[in-house]
Design an enzyme around this catalytic site. Structure first.
Site, PDB file in Angstrom:
ATOM      1  N   TYR A 197      17.792  29.185   8.574  1.00  0.00           N
ATOM      2  CA  TYR A 197      17.017  29.958   8.693  1.00  0.00           C
ATOM      3  C   TYR A 197      17.008  30.071  10.557  1.00  0.00           C
ATOM      4  O   TYR A 197      17.255  28.643  11.359  1.00  0.00           O
ATOM      5  CB  TYR A 197      15.599  29.468   8.673  1.00  0.00           C
ATOM      6  CG  TYR A 197      15.183  29.680   7.390  1.00  0.00           C
ATOM      7  CD1 TYR A 197      14.412  30.431   6.611  1.00  0.00           C
ATOM      8  CD2 TYR A 197      15.129  28.441   6.016  1.00  0.00           C
ATOM      9  CE1 TYR A 197      14.375  31.294   5.363  1.00  0.00           C
ATOM     10  CE2 TYR A 197      14.383  28.785   5.302  1.00  0.00           C
ATOM     11  CZ  TYR A 197      14.289  29.608   4.448  1.00  0.00           C
ATOM     12  OH  TYR A 197      14.453  30.201   2.880  1.00  0.00           O
TER      13      TYR A 197
ATOM     14  N   LYS B  25       1.087  -1.061  -0.084  1.00  0.00           N
ATOM     15  CA  LYS B  25       0.445   0.452  -0.142  1.00  0.00           C
ATOM     16  C   LYS B  25       0.714   1.708   0.066  1.00  0.00           C
ATOM     17  O   LYS B  25       2.561   1.407   0.285  1.00  0.00           O
ATOM     18  CB  LYS B  25      -0.848   0.230   1.845  1.00  0.00           C
ATOM     19  CG  LYS B  25       0.077   0.098   2.458  1.00  0.00           C
ATOM     20  CD  LYS B  25      -1.310  -0.500   3.860  1.00  0.00           C
ATOM     21  CE  LYS B  25       0.058  -0.907   4.824  1.00  0.00           C
ATOM     22  NZ  LYS B  25      -0.787  -1.686   6.364  1.00  0.00           N
TER      23      LYS B  25
HETATM   24  C1  LIG Z   1       0.204  -2.556   6.280  1.00  0.00           C
HETATM   25  C2  LIG Z   1      -0.350  -3.754   6.884  1.00  0.00           C
HETATM   26  C3  LIG Z   1       0.756  -4.628   7.144  1.00  0.00           C
HETATM   27  C4  LIG Z   1       2.285  -4.176   7.410  1.00  0.00           C
HETATM   28  O1  LIG Z   1       2.689  -4.244   8.299  1.00  0.00           O
HETATM   29  P1  LIG Z   1       4.062  -4.045   8.598  1.00  0.00           P
HETATM   30  O2  LIG Z   1       3.872  -3.455  10.108  1.00  0.00           O
HETATM   31  O3  LIG Z   1       5.255  -2.769   7.608  1.00  0.00           O
HETATM   32  O4  LIG Z   1       4.648  -5.211   8.298  1.00  0.00           O
HETATM   33  C5  LIG Z   1       0.416  -5.570   7.983  1.00  0.00           C
HETATM   34  N1  LIG Z   1      -1.398  -6.166   8.156  1.00  0.00           N
HETATM   35  C6  LIG Z   1      -2.042  -5.072   7.622  1.00  0.00           C
HETATM   36  C7  LIG Z   1      -3.510  -4.733   7.928  1.00  0.00           C
HETATM   37  C8  LIG Z   1      -1.568  -3.553   7.119  1.00  0.00           C
HETATM   38  O5  LIG Z   1      -2.630  -2.725   7.042  1.00  0.00           O
END
Ligand SMILES: *Cc1c(COP(=O)(O)O)cnc(C)c1O
Length: 377
Positions: free
Chosen positions: A271, A53
């Site tokens: 800055y 994702k």
């Molecule tokens: C993003 C996600 C994962 C993976 O998590 P990580 O901490 O990046 O390994 C697993 N399960 C769900 C439901 C997620 O949304």
């Protein structure tokens, strides 16, 4: 006229053809595949749903999906990400980790063979009203994270309702671990026990482990595992570093020194003039800033790799530039190579200094940063 530039009147293709600023990320597809194999070796009997994702955690959705063809399924956050993968010709099973947001997505689930996580009563009602199918769904159980999922006591009833629907096939059950990044936290064994008790006797597959579960909690390896950040070479543990788990960084953020200035004792840099030279010293300017995704909250002292060796950040991070103390490398010159995180400098370390997590750094690299694929072996 620039060869092949059909839109040269706008200057767009000319701008894309010129390299100019050295700021870029390299994405190491060999490291990505290696990290997937680490997950395989650790949980040899589990199927892998690779979490890609948020544009593949900032590494490029299609690129990551193509490189991870060894995974059994891909996990995304929403249907737009899933459709982009199908449009790119990716045929792997795809799971929408938060399911559908609108009932009008249901026919697309069926048409494109997406599996949907069902976590809320309104989604169950939408499926009950729907005339489309078959739709494959996972039932999400809230075992203690208290974000998404049905209460354990409601899970059997939800399963019965979904299982009764002609157009729905229940693949199985999933839950998400809230505190698995801390290997001493008793919340994880509690979540595992509650999940086990909740789904006992119900048919279907189970999926529990995120990266921290994969690497730290073997009890969470069931039919499926759902690694995310570890695939990109990042440790999910508090104060952890990818290489400790034999992971290799996939993204490296590069830039270069664009100026070297000699600042007199007492001179203020950047800055707000928050940093003052304790003695006359050389200061380097690096072409990277928060406009590229380098964290603005990185404090003075955060390491930056210059010519492969660390120099400390000084002064505030600006949109397009940062400044570094060159007392340790007085012969550095404009054009010398810089690494902000990745190979040789863990993103986890930069994130800790900046008060965030490496996930956010990876996802936050901005559009203007060029991306190059490399393949190490
Ligand atoms: C993003 C996600 C994962 C993976 O998590 P990580 O901490 O990046 O390994 C697993 N399960 C769900 C439901 C997620 O949304």
């Amino acid at each position: 006229m620039i060869a092949g530039s059909s839109s040269s009147a706008t200057g767009v293709s000319a701008a894309q053809a010129i390299v100019g600023r050295a700021t870029r990320v390299t994405i190491d597809l060999g490291a990505l595949r290696h990290n997937l194999s680490v997950a395989r070796v650790i949980a040899p009997r589990a199927k892998i749903m690779a979490a890609i994702k948020a544009n593949g955690y900032g590494h490029g959705l299609e690129r990551v999906a193509t490189a991870l063809q060894g995974a059994d399924a891909l996990g995304v956050a929403c249907i737009n990400e899933a459709l982009a993968l199908r449009m790119a010709g990716i045929e792997a099973p795809i799971t929408l980790l938060e399911g559908f947001f609108q009932a009008n997505e249901i026919p697309l689930l069926q048409a494109y063979h997406f599996e949907a996580v069902v976590h809320e009563a309104s989604q169950v009602e939408a499926l009950e009203r729907s005339h489309y199918g078959p739709v494959r769904v996972w039932i999400k159980v809230d075992t203690g994270m208290h974000r998404l999922g049905f209460a354990p006591g409601a899970t059997r009833g939800i399963w019965r309702r979904l299982n009764a629907l002609e157009g729905v096939e229940v693949v199985g059950f999933m839950t998400h671990l809230a505190c698995a990044d801390d290997q001493t936290d008793p919340a994880t064994p509690r979540q595992l026990a509650l999940f086990e008790e909740t789904v006992q006797g119900l048919p279907g597959e189970r999926a529990i482990a995120n990266s921290a579960g994969v690497l730290g909690w073997p009890e969470s390896h069931v039919e499926w595992i759902r690694p995310g950040v570890m695939l990109y070479g990042i440790s999910p543990f508090l104060e952890g570093r990818g290489p400790e788990a034999k992971l290799r960084p996939v993204m490296t953020l590069h830039s270069e020194l664009i100026a070297v200035n000699h600042i007199p004792k007492g001179g203020a840099v950047g800055y707000g003039g928050t940093w003052r030279a304790p003695e006359t010293l050389p200061v380097g300017v690096v072409a990277v800033g928060y406009g590229d995704g380098y964290p603005r909250h990185a404090p003075a002292g955060t390491p930056v790799l210059l010519n492969g060796k660390p120099v400390p950040l000084i002064g505030r991070v600006s949109m397009d530039m940062i400044t570094v103390d060159l007392r340790g490398q007085p012969h550095a010159r404009a054009g010398d190579p810089v690494v902000l995180w990745g190979e040789g400098l863990p993103a986890e370390l930069i994130a800790e200094r900046a008060g965030t997590i490496a996930y956010e750094l990876l996802c936050g690299v901005t559009q203007r940063v060029r991306c190059e694929e490399v393949t190490s072996d």
